[in-house]
Design a protein around this motif. Structure first.
Motif, mmCIF file in Angstrom:
data_model
loop_
_atom_site.group_PDB
_atom_site.id
_atom_site.type_symbol
_atom_site.label_atom_id
_atom_site.label_comp_id
_atom_site.label_asym_id
_atom_site.label_seq_id
_atom_site.Cartn_x
_atom_site.Cartn_y
_atom_site.Cartn_z
ATOM 1 N N ALA A 205 1.211 -1.609 0.274
ATOM 2 C CA ALA A 205 -0.048 0.356 0.362
ATOM 3 C C ALA A 205 0.641 1.355 0.060
ATOM 4 O O ALA A 205 0.592 2.431 -0.379
ATOM 5 C CB ALA A 205 -0.876 -0.023 0.915
ATOM 6 N N LEU A 206 2.312 1.284 0.186
ATOM 7 C CA LEU A 206 3.266 2.588 0.411
ATOM 8 C C LEU A 206 3.045 3.178 -1.022
ATOM 9 O O LEU A 206 3.250 1.909 -1.851
ATOM 10 C CB LEU A 206 4.006 1.899 1.113
ATOM 11 N N GLY A 207 3.575 3.628 -1.621
ATOM 12 C CA GLY A 207 3.691 5.649 -2.859
ATOM 13 C C GLY A 207 4.175 4.615 -4.255
ATOM 14 O O GLY A 207 5.100 4.352 -3.328
ATOM 15 N N GLN A 208 3.698 3.922 -4.635
ATOM 16 C CA GLN A 208 4.389 2.970 -5.901
ATOM 17 C C GLN A 208 5.360 3.767 -7.524
ATOM 18 O O GLN A 208 5.335 3.857 -7.877
ATOM 19 C CB GLN A 208 3.415 1.615 -6.529
ATOM 20 N N SER A 209 4.127 4.450 -7.074
ATOM 21 C CA SER A 209 4.448 6.413 -8.402
ATOM 22 C C SER A 209 5.041 6.698 -8.031
ATOM 23 O O SER A 209 5.441 7.555 -6.410
ATOM 24 C CB SER A 209 3.176 6.465 -8.510
ATOM 25 N N LEU A 255 8.496 -3.189 -1.900
ATOM 26 C CA LEU A 255 8.976 -2.577 -1.322
ATOM 27 C C LEU A 255 9.889 -2.075 -2.371
ATOM 28 O O LEU A 255 9.821 -2.713 -3.409
ATOM 29 C CB LEU A 255 10.038 -2.713 0.304
ATOM 30 N N ARG A 256 8.971 -0.462 -2.766
ATOM 31 C CA ARG A 256 10.264 0.515 -3.486
ATOM 32 C C ARG A 256 11.799 0.379 -3.721
ATOM 33 O O ARG A 256 12.343 0.362 -2.236
ATOM 34 C CB ARG A 256 9.573 1.736 -3.844
ATOM 35 N N LYS A 262 16.907 2.811 1.857
ATOM 36 C CA LYS A 262 16.101 3.927 3.159
ATOM 37 C C LYS A 262 16.364 2.825 4.818
ATOM 38 O O LYS A 262 16.666 2.472 5.929
ATOM 39 C CB LYS A 262 15.251 4.387 3.402
ATOM 40 N N LEU A 263 15.379 1.233 3.770
ATOM 41 C CA LEU A 263 15.491 0.630 5.654
ATOM 42 C C LEU A 263 16.568 -0.244 5.912
ATOM 43 O O LEU A 263 16.283 -0.647 6.622
ATOM 44 C CB LEU A 263 14.188 -0.727 4.837
ATOM 45 N N LEU A 264 17.217 -0.516 4.934
ATOM 46 C CA LEU A 264 18.629 -1.138 5.039
ATOM 47 C C LEU A 264 19.524 -0.527 5.835
ATOM 48 O O LEU A 264 19.709 -0.688 6.752
ATOM 49 C CB LEU A 264 19.362 -1.119 4.002
ATOM 50 N N ARG A 303 15.118 -7.611 -8.257
ATOM 51 C CA ARG A 303 13.888 -6.819 -8.338
ATOM 52 C C ARG A 303 13.913 -6.277 -6.380
ATOM 53 O O ARG A 303 13.221 -5.612 -5.853
ATOM 54 C CB ARG A 303 12.999 -7.331 -8.243
ATOM 55 N N PHE A 304 14.785 -6.908 -5.406
ATOM 56 C CA PHE A 304 14.863 -7.045 -4.215
ATOM 57 C C PHE A 304 16.361 -7.049 -4.499
ATOM 58 O O PHE A 304 17.033 -7.549 -4.411
ATOM 59 C CB PHE A 304 13.694 -8.454 -3.486
ATOM 60 N N ARG A 305 16.733 -6.226 -3.339
ATOM 61 C CA ARG A 305 18.078 -6.414 -2.785
ATOM 62 C C ARG A 305 18.565 -7.029 -2.060
ATOM 63 O O ARG A 305 18.283 -7.372 -0.761
ATOM 64 C CB ARG A 305 18.717 -4.513 -2.370
ATOM 65 N N GLU A 306 19.981 -7.671 -2.529
ATOM 66 C CA GLU A 306 20.563 -9.076 -2.013
ATOM 67 C C GLU A 306 20.846 -8.531 -0.435
ATOM 68 O O GLU A 306 20.365 -9.967 0.803
ATOM 69 C CB GLU A 306 21.957 -9.614 -2.574
ATOM 70 N N ASP A 307 21.137 -7.514 -0.178
ATOM 71 C CA ASP A 307 22.658 -6.994 1.739
ATOM 72 C C ASP A 307 20.883 -7.083 2.259
ATOM 73 O O ASP A 307 21.162 -7.236 3.177
ATOM 74 C CB ASP A 307 22.496 -6.029 1.293
#
Length: 470
Positions: A205-209, A255-256, A262-264, A303-307
């Motif tokens: 639901a977090l902004g994708q655009s 997650l974008r 930023k989460l990492l 499509r998703f960060r490995e770290d």
């Protein structure tokens, strides 16, 4: 009860009502059972629903038992047995927490016992229902709320229990509707952070655009943004809301990329930098994530960060689907949902019959527990009796009918498939070869039923045998 004859009669009668019964012959034994919490006949005090308690007993009488176990009885329902000249004692027992009393000399003693037990069960169930609703409203979930007895499910729950008191990040994998969110809440509720915030982030639901870039940032990390009519919205962010507790990233695969970065950074530094601020704020949270996608596959395809994946995937739990859990868990879940919805809808539905359960066992639950729950709710609304039947699940009956017809249609198409009249080398097949091929195809279609093939071709079984001869 200290009177063995009366105790045996009541125990046998109650046992014939399909209840499990244990007997104690004095008050001291009952008090020690509830205070010491040691098993009696392989049962613990918490497993006892109702106690029939004689008031007149030597040594420790019924009133003394009630007083001494008052702080240890939990949701135990107590029915006291009293003689006709002991009404005042019965009233005292009610004041000390007894739920009902029965006069031993009553003419219709056994019907009265049946009625009192039935009322006690209903009262206990209603109390439990209220308690569960209160816990759910306050987002308190324990492992006891996870219903199931299949080995694969029990193994999953036991694995989750092992990590509940740890702060290690947990990743819960599983297809849609399997209860990943409920498992996350149970892990939180059973751990040291129980009672602290449990904050859910719906990553999908977090902004994708691009228009919602700042909104998503502020939702997670805090900050302020100008809204309509010149109003400025301020938010501390979901992560800071969860400070001291647990943050649950539901559908984390959505997650974008910029939010992943930023989460990492937050996971590594333990601090968030609100949008528009140059200073950071320390936050201590436990991270649980869930995904219905192949997150490792997302990593391989960029499509998703490995770290970030390795930071979240320190302790992996796979939540099994309903088909993996099997009929035993479908039965338990269906009956639990049936009871919950019956109470909410003010109905007295006792459960499901065998035909209805068989229907549920064979159905393909694409949306798993979520879908089963919805189907049971609809069935309860449709049911005017005391038992859910197959007719109360029209959507499942229709789906099964459509599936059967599709299979039949697909099978029938085999009847009209083209037969090659020529061999690979271009030579025409002879009549005997063609007849043999027809017989073989029909035998395959009718699952080897010679009688049916014989009937369809209007020939004798001996002809079929002859055509199949090498």
């Amino acid at each position: 009860d200290d009177e063995p004859v009366q105790s045996k009669l009541l125990a046998r009668f109650i046992g014939d009502l399909d209840h499990n019964v244990i007997c104690m012959n004095n008050g001291r034994q009952a008090v020690e059972f509830f205070l010491n919490k040691k098993p009696f006949n392989n049962l613990l005090p918490s497993e006892i629903s109702i106690m029939l308690l004689d008031l007149s007993m030597p040594d420790v009488d019924g009133l003394s038992v009630l007083k001494q176990i008052a702080d240890h009885r939990g949701n135990l329902q107590v029915i006291v047995l009293t003689a006709s000249n002991e009404i005042s004692s019965a009233i005292s027992a009610l004041n000390f927490g007894a739920d009902d009393y029965i006069m031993k000399g009553e003419k219709d003693l056994f019907p009265r016992v049946v009625s009192s037990i039935s009322n006690a069960i209903e009262k206990k169930n209603l109390k439990q229902q209220v308690y569960n609703l209160e816990r759910k409203n306050s987002h308190q979930v324990s492992f006891s709320d996870l219903v199931g007895t299949s080995k694969i499910f029990i193994d999953t729950v036991n694995l989750a229990k092992r990590v509940s008191n740890s702060n290690v990040p947990v990743l819960i994998e599983g297809v849609f509707g399997t209860g990943k969110g409920l498992l996350a809440r149970a892990i939180h509720g059973a751990g040291s952070k129980s009672g602290k915030p449990f904050v859910v982030v719906d990553c999908g639901a977090l902004g994708q655009s691009n228009a919602n870039l700042h909104e998503a940032d502020i939702t997670l990390f805090g900050g302020e943004v100008s809204a309509e009519y010149g109003i400025t919205k301020r938010s501390i962010g979901k992560i800071r809301e969860a400070d001291g507790g647990t943050i649950f990233f539901d559908n984390v695969s959505a997650l974008r990329p910029d939010i992943q970065v930023k989460l990492l950074r937050f996971i590594k530094e333990g601090a968030v930098e609100p949008f528009g601020s140059n200073s950071s704020v320390d936050v201590g949270v436990r991270i649980i994530s869930s995904t219905s996608k192949d997150l490792e596959g997302y990593v391989k395809h960029g499509r998703f960060r490995e770290d970030l994946f390795y930071c979240l995937n320190i302790f992996l739990i796979n939540m099994p689907s309903l088909s993996e859990r099997g009929p035993e868990d479908i039965n338990i879940l269906a009956n639990n949902f049936c009871y919950d919805f019956s109470v909410n809808e003010n109905k007295k539905i006792k459960g499901l019959n065998e035909q209805a359960l068989e229907l549920l066992y064979k159905f393909d639950w694409d949306d798993n527990i979520r879908q089963l729950r919805s189907c049971i709710f609809r069935a309860v609304v449709l049911c005017d009796g005391e038992i859910l039947k197959a007719e109360h699940f029209p959507q499942i009956v229709n789906a099964a009918f459509i599936k059967k017809n599709r299979k039949k249609s697909a099978d029938n198409n085999k009847t009209f498939e083209k037969m090659e009249l020529f061999k690979p080398g271009g030579q025409c097949k002879n009549l005997e070869e063609i007849e043999t091929e027809v017989v073989e195809k029909l035998l395959d279609f009718f699952d080897g039923n010679l009688s049916e093939v014989s009937k369809q071709l209007k020939v004798g079984r001996s002809t079929i045998y002859r055509k199949l001869k090498p």
